[in-house]
Design a protein around this motif. Sequence first.
Motif, PDB file in Angstrom:
ATOM      1  N   LEU A   1       0.617  -1.122  -0.031  1.00  0.00           N
ATOM      2  CA  LEU A   1      -0.136   0.084   0.021  1.00  0.00           C
ATOM      3  C   LEU A   1       0.639   1.090   0.021  1.00  0.00           C
ATOM      4  N   GLN A   2       0.266   2.485  -0.798  1.00  0.00           N
ATOM      5  CA  GLN A   2       0.837   3.491  -0.437  1.00  0.00           C
ATOM      6  C   GLN A   2      -0.117   4.545   0.124  1.00  0.00           C
ATOM      7  N   TYR A   3       0.165   4.798   1.635  1.00  0.00           N
ATOM      8  CA  TYR A   3      -0.453   5.621   2.320  1.00  0.00           C
ATOM      9  C   TYR A   3      -0.488   7.111   2.001  1.00  0.00           C
ATOM     10  N   ASP A   4      -1.865   7.733   1.571  1.00  0.00           N
ATOM     11  CA  ASP A   4      -1.841   9.118   0.985  1.00  0.00           C
ATOM     12  C   ASP A   4      -1.503  10.113   1.942  1.00  0.00           C
ATOM     13  N   SER A   5      -1.981   9.714   3.112  1.00  0.00           N
ATOM     14  CA  SER A   5      -1.851  11.207   4.180  1.00  0.00           C
ATOM     15  C   SER A   5      -2.108  10.423   5.656  1.00  0.00           C
ATOM     16  N   GLY A   6      -1.880  10.917   6.488  1.00  0.00           N
ATOM     17  CA  GLY A   6      -2.098  10.659   7.963  1.00  0.00           C
ATOM     18  C   GLY A   6      -1.485  11.659   8.815  1.00  0.00           C
ATOM     19  N   ASN A   7      -1.881  11.588  10.085  1.00  0.00           N
ATOM     20  CA  ASN A   7      -1.223  12.452  11.249  1.00  0.00           C
ATOM     21  C   ASN A   7      -1.504  11.721  12.556  1.00  0.00           C
ATOM     22  N   TYR A   8      -0.934  10.464  12.793  1.00  0.00           N
ATOM     23  CA  TYR A   8      -1.046   9.681  13.837  1.00  0.00           C
ATOM     24  C   TYR A   8      -0.985  10.196  15.109  1.00  0.00           C
ATOM     25  N   ALA A   9      -0.120  11.083  15.437  1.00  0.00           N
ATOM     26  CA  ALA A   9       0.317  11.455  16.556  1.00  0.00           C
ATOM     27  C   ALA A   9      -1.088  12.470  17.153  1.00  0.00           C
ATOM     28  N   SER A  10      -1.622  13.097  16.032  1.00  0.00           N
ATOM     29  CA  SER A  10      -2.534  14.139  16.405  1.00  0.00           C
ATOM     30  C   SER A  10      -3.805  13.294  17.031  1.00  0.00           C
ATOM     31  N   THR A  11      -4.424  12.561  16.368  1.00  0.00           N
ATOM     32  CA  THR A  11      -5.409  11.727  16.865  1.00  0.00           C
ATOM     33  C   THR A  11      -5.057  10.962  18.182  1.00  0.00           C
ATOM     34  N   LEU A  12      -3.860  10.507  18.229  1.00  0.00           N
ATOM     35  CA  LEU A  12      -3.439  10.016  19.435  1.00  0.00           C
ATOM     36  C   LEU A  12      -3.843  11.061  20.710  1.00  0.00           C
ATOM     37  N   ASP A  13      -2.849  12.031  20.446  1.00  0.00           N
ATOM     38  CA  ASP A  13      -2.968  13.155  21.553  1.00  0.00           C
ATOM     39  C   ASP A  13      -4.486  13.431  21.765  1.00  0.00           C
ATOM     40  N   LYS A  14      -5.341  13.802  20.718  1.00  0.00           N
ATOM     41  CA  LYS A  14      -6.803  14.140  20.960  1.00  0.00           C
ATOM     42  C   LYS A  14      -7.414  13.130  21.749  1.00  0.00           C
ATOM     43  N   ALA A  15      -7.297  11.780  21.725  1.00  0.00           N
ATOM     44  CA  ALA A  15      -7.762  10.842  22.382  1.00  0.00           C
ATOM     45  C   ALA A  15      -7.298  10.777  23.780  1.00  0.00           C
ATOM     46  N   LEU A  16      -5.903  10.913  23.903  1.00  0.00           N
ATOM     47  CA  LEU A  16      -5.502  11.121  25.242  1.00  0.00           C
ATOM     48  C   LEU A  16      -5.967  12.061  26.149  1.00  0.00           C
ATOM     49  N   ALA A  17      -6.220  13.257  25.599  1.00  0.00           N
ATOM     50  CA  ALA A  17      -6.854  14.308  26.152  1.00  0.00           C
ATOM     51  C   ALA A  17      -8.307  13.904  26.574  1.00  0.00           C
ATOM     52  N   LEU A  18      -9.174  13.641  25.525  1.00  0.00           N
ATOM     53  CA  LEU A  18     -10.679  13.248  25.588  1.00  0.00           C
ATOM     54  C   LEU A  18     -10.909  12.191  26.712  1.00  0.00           C
ATOM     55  N   ALA A  19      -9.977  11.159  26.581  1.00  0.00           N
ATOM     56  CA  ALA A  19     -10.286   9.983  27.576  1.00  0.00           C
ATOM     57  C   ALA A  19      -9.492  10.313  28.969  1.00  0.00           C
ATOM     58  N   ASP A  20      -9.040  11.235  29.215  1.00  0.00           N
ATOM     59  CA  ASP A  20      -8.480  11.858  30.423  1.00  0.00           C
ATOM     60  C   ASP A  20      -7.416  10.574  30.873  1.00  0.00           C
ATOM     61  N   ALA A  21      -6.590  10.485  29.877  1.00  0.00           N
ATOM     62  CA  ALA A  21      -5.565   9.429  30.142  1.00  0.00           C
ATOM     63  C   ALA A  21      -4.642   9.545  31.320  1.00  0.00           C
ATOM     64  N   ALA A  22      -4.509  10.814  31.645  1.00  0.00           N
ATOM     65  CA  ALA A  22      -3.503  11.138  32.881  1.00  0.00           C
ATOM     66  C   ALA A  22      -4.184  11.046  34.120  1.00  0.00           C
ATOM     67  N   GLY A  23      -5.636  10.751  34.070  1.00  0.00           N
ATOM     68  CA  GLY A  23      -6.006  10.390  35.443  1.00  0.00           C
ATOM     69  C   GLY A  23      -6.232   8.899  35.475  1.00  0.00           C
ATOM     70  N   ALA A  24      -5.821   8.041  34.620  1.00  0.00           N
ATOM     71  CA  ALA A  24      -6.122   6.689  34.628  1.00  0.00           C
ATOM     72  C   ALA A  24      -5.479   5.960  35.973  1.00  0.00           C
ATOM     73  N   GLU A  25      -4.329   6.481  36.145  1.00  0.00           N
ATOM     74  CA  GLU A  25      -3.756   5.763  37.232  1.00  0.00           C
ATOM     75  C   GLU A  25      -4.402   5.862  38.620  1.00  0.00           C
ATOM     76  N   ALA A  26      -5.076   7.114  38.905  1.00  0.00           N
ATOM     77  CA  ALA A  26      -5.901   7.294  39.987  1.00  0.00           C
ATOM     78  C   ALA A  26      -7.149   6.560  39.916  1.00  0.00           C
ATOM     79  N   ARG A  27      -7.705   6.499  38.770  1.00  0.00           N
ATOM     80  CA  ARG A  27      -8.962   5.645  38.881  1.00  0.00           C
ATOM     81  C   ARG A  27      -8.592   4.240  38.851  1.00  0.00           C
ATOM     82  N   LYS A  28      -7.422   3.703  38.729  1.00  0.00           N
ATOM     83  CA  LYS A  28      -7.074   2.306  38.767  1.00  0.00           C
ATOM     84  C   LYS A  28      -6.905   2.022  40.082  1.00  0.00           C
ATOM     85  N   ALA A  29      -6.194   3.004  41.044  1.00  0.00           N
ATOM     86  CA  ALA A  29      -5.965   3.005  42.360  1.00  0.00           C
ATOM     87  C   ALA A  29      -7.369   3.105  43.165  1.00  0.00           C
ATOM     88  N   SER A  30      -8.318   3.806  42.802  1.00  0.00           N
ATOM     89  CA  SER A  30      -9.582   3.619  43.612  1.00  0.00           C
ATOM     90  C   SER A  30     -10.232   2.394  43.215  1.00  0.00           C
TER      91      SER A  30
END
Lengths: 787, 265
Positions: free
Chosen positions: A416-445
Amino acid sequence: MSETGIGASVRRTEDNRFLQGRGNFTDDINRPGQAYAYFVRSPHAHARIRGIDAAAAQACKGVVAILTGQDLEADGVGGVPCGFAPDGGPIKEPPYPALAKDRVRFVGDRVAAVIAETREAAKDAAEAMSIDYEALGAVVTLADAPKEGAPQLHDDAPGNLCFEWEIGDKDATEQAFAAAHKVVALDLVNSRLIPNAIEPRAALGEFDPGTGNYTLHTTSQNPHVVRLLMGAFVLQIPEHKLRVVSPDVGGGFGSKIPHYAEEVVVTWAAKKVGRPVKWAAERSESFLADTHGRDHVSRAELALDANGIFLALRVKTTANLGAYLSTFAPLIPTYLYGTLLGGAYRTPAIHCQVRAVFTNTAPLDALRGAGRPEATYLLERLVDVAAAETGIDRVELRRRNFIPSDAFPYQTPVALQYDSGNYASTLDKALALADAAGAEARKASAEKAGKLRGVGYSTYVECCSLAPSNIAGAIGARAGLYEAAEVRVHPTGSVTVFTGSHSHGQGHETTFAQVVAERLGVAFENVEVVHGDTDRVPFGMGTYGSRSLAVGGSAVAKAIDKIIDKGKNIAAHTLEAAEADIAFADGTFSVAGTDKELTIGEIALSAYVPHNYPLETLEPGLDESAFYDPVNFTFPFGCHICEVEIDPETGTVDIVGYTAVDDVGRIVNPMIVEGQVQGGIVHGVGQALYENCVYDPSTGQLITGSFNDYCLPRAQNLPAIQTGTQETLCPHNPLGAKGCGEAGTIASTAAVMNAVVDALAPLGIRHIEMPATPEKVWRAIRDARAA
Amino acid sequence: MYDFNYHRPRDLADAVRLRSAAEDGVFLAGGMTLIPTLRLRLASPSDVIDISGVDGLSDLEASAESVRVGALVRHATVAVSADVKKRIPALAALADGISDAQVRNRGTLGGSIANNDPAADYPAAILALGATVMTNKREIAADDYFTGLFDTALEADEIVTAARFPVAEAAAYAKFPNPASRYALVGVFVARIGGAVRVAVTGAGDQGVFRAPEMEKALAGNFAPDALNSVTVAADGLNSDLHAGAEYRAHLIGVMAKRAVAACA
Ligand SMILES: Cc1cc2nc3c(=O)[nH]c(=O)nc-3n(C[C@H](O)[C@H](O)[C@H](O)COP(=O)(O)OP(=O)(O)OC[C@H]3O[C@@H](n4cnc5c(N)ncnc54)[C@H](O)[C@@H]3O)c2cc1C
């Protein structure tokens, strides 16, 4: 943005009739004098047919005819053909008779058709059929199929091997592995699924002895493909004498792509018995005899350098094809699978080997995502294993290996020849939306409450908008994969669009009308979208592979361009201006720099009532058609994050958070895209946690033959799904659209399973097979604690 | 579905008479079990006697001592009944946990306990609460009523008219649903009445619902979840299928029993 144009969440036009029970599905259609077909199906997974005695059945009340494989043969009716043979090595294509004659090869294989006055009469007679079977040994599993001494399904396919296929540079891959700092390996199974569209398959065959014309109404995602395959290759009915209609269709998920034997039998029988013949599957028949999906066993290995950079990927997969080759079966575990193993990563060397085998199970074919979920699941699980075994954080490892956004177009090592993409950008958006930073605290509780909590990531790339015809042909497709459209502007300016795409839940009647409303400047209400009838729409390839908007919609856009060009020509004549001076916007043709203008409705009227019209240079009418063949595939991508909580006492997995950020290109209707993404996610969650098609490994009986045992996900199994989108336009089609129907399924299975394993990892659990049922999870926890 | 004669009597005596006169008759209540069985051609009765119009079987009465649920009372009615919620909340919760709204709106108490599906919920309540099954002929004690898989003490022409549940001091039902069918993979009903403790287990036994005497003994001494720590549940005699092996079911019985006891607090 207008309220009904591109980008608006217009309510779905088709829902008016669906929600009021006024849809028109195949089984809603009835004809005077119609008879009913019921298929006698094999109760054996593998048996020789020694004889069929239909005398008692023939004598049953209401029986019109009893038809067997012998009758088909006598009439010269062939088997159901396969539409794809991968390039490379030889492929075995054993005959797939519409009605089995000498041998049956899976439970549900068709042996005879009883045609009777009513469904019940046909069933009564079917019970009176006496079929003498000599049971043969059955082989069901991928592990058993290639074994020495295993029962052989087809005489010309020794070892039950249909074909072997490979992709990628083997030598480069081996060299990279030899030089690698670290190699991680994972054996994994991609489970077997039953598609379960809400509308069971149905078919109604008719023959008009006056004209010699046949009509087949059927639940197909691609009626023209059925017309071509059945007409040309099975029944030898030329296209102009055969009309195939797929009216409203209640879901397909790939199981309504193939051309099925029941379609052949009702069409053929209609002429034979001189009456329309209707068949509608019962739900239990759907379980037995719709095509199933997935069913792989794989070994996957990843070579990394000391920094965690991927050097090479090596995959060996055995794929189940079932008892016969369904229409596109060989495509799924080859080009729709091996080519996606690059994922979002810059892995320079990949080699994938596939062995495809026959077993005494229902034929397999496409199922939502078709090959791409298998690739994504394998890759994303393997990346997590690599993270665990190198000690590099899972998100960081993905980032390090992403194809950078400035590297497009990007040639992967797997074609395949991928025509376009920006994978870091969707990753960053998802991390923010999912509050990934708070995951450890949620795991602890969660731990305090006695629960195991985990997070799973899936950063996927998929490939859709099938397909550039030249590529399709080169890899083995026996068809082109363009799409056709006709845009007919009526004399007063309303529009009918005829599309070769087929809507069976996707909402094309709405989105295609939005495209037309926007581009042609007509009112949304004045656009009607027609699909699914070979007598009305131009030759179309149908809907699968998330191709409708990107390919079918582009064909519509192309036809609209032709309408506008012709309109300009008419306007130039009528307004006495040069064609180059005519501008078109918002449904109006105007002469630049003047107040002279004509609406599209006025242009249409003069095209159909050509009193003042350039008849010397232009034909009357305003009706254009176009075929659009894509120049490349499209490559939607994104990041899904799933959070689960596991009750260690019972093993129950609860999805407590789900976030999806997808880039599917131009979004015509955000509400419909969100619905597609949600539905796709639920489908993938189903595979991860609930769905499981099980055959008895020794007898080949289908154990999960009803919803009592086959578990579909329910609304209560999911939290509210958070979706986000990013809109990077596809650079090579006129709409900039990529496709969204499968992305959710492709991404979600891996996200869920990665979350489950993450939750269990503290116990030393490295992998768990799908579906992660309570018992399986409980056992894994118990065994890990005992170890 | 095979052909059959259909009857819709208005009174109990007619229903019994029709059943006795039939060559191979069957009663029809909510139809949630019988209709699928007929549609799948797994049964071919000569006569279907639809009792859903029979007078006097649809009452729901509650007092300080007992709750009497008529045979035709739908699960949905029990689930929302203020009387049941007040007297035996565990019974309302159990009814609310049966399948989905469609099934709850059709399925009846009489049909459920006459059918005695090994994974049904009501049998656990009948057995744990020590309810009395009332029929057109007699009253049957819970301990005498369930006799095996899909089997009860009912005679062919005997109709369940109601079940009388004594009001418990404490009662709770903990169900682990089969993920696919939502019937009980394991369901444990715990009740304390007049100092005695009864524990009934559904979904797990290869002969249908059963009592768990060791658990009852342990709980009689100390009605607390921890009292069950000493009780081990054997896998013998438990069902094993695609969804749960006997060993897992045995484990779940322990977990669900503790949860039911905890819910009694
Ligand atoms: C999809 C689905 C899911 C379900 N899930 C659950 C669940 O989770 N838990 C659960 O407990 N149940 C469940 N059920 C069963 C349901 O709740 C009903 O209780 C059950 O179907 C029987 O009740 P009915 O009124 O429908 O009986 P019917 O189907 O009408 O009859 C069942 C049998 O009982 C006999 N019968 C009926 N009434 C009487 C009577 N008064 N006296 C003597 N014999 C009688 C009939 O002759 C027949 O043999 C489910 C059913 C379905 C279809």
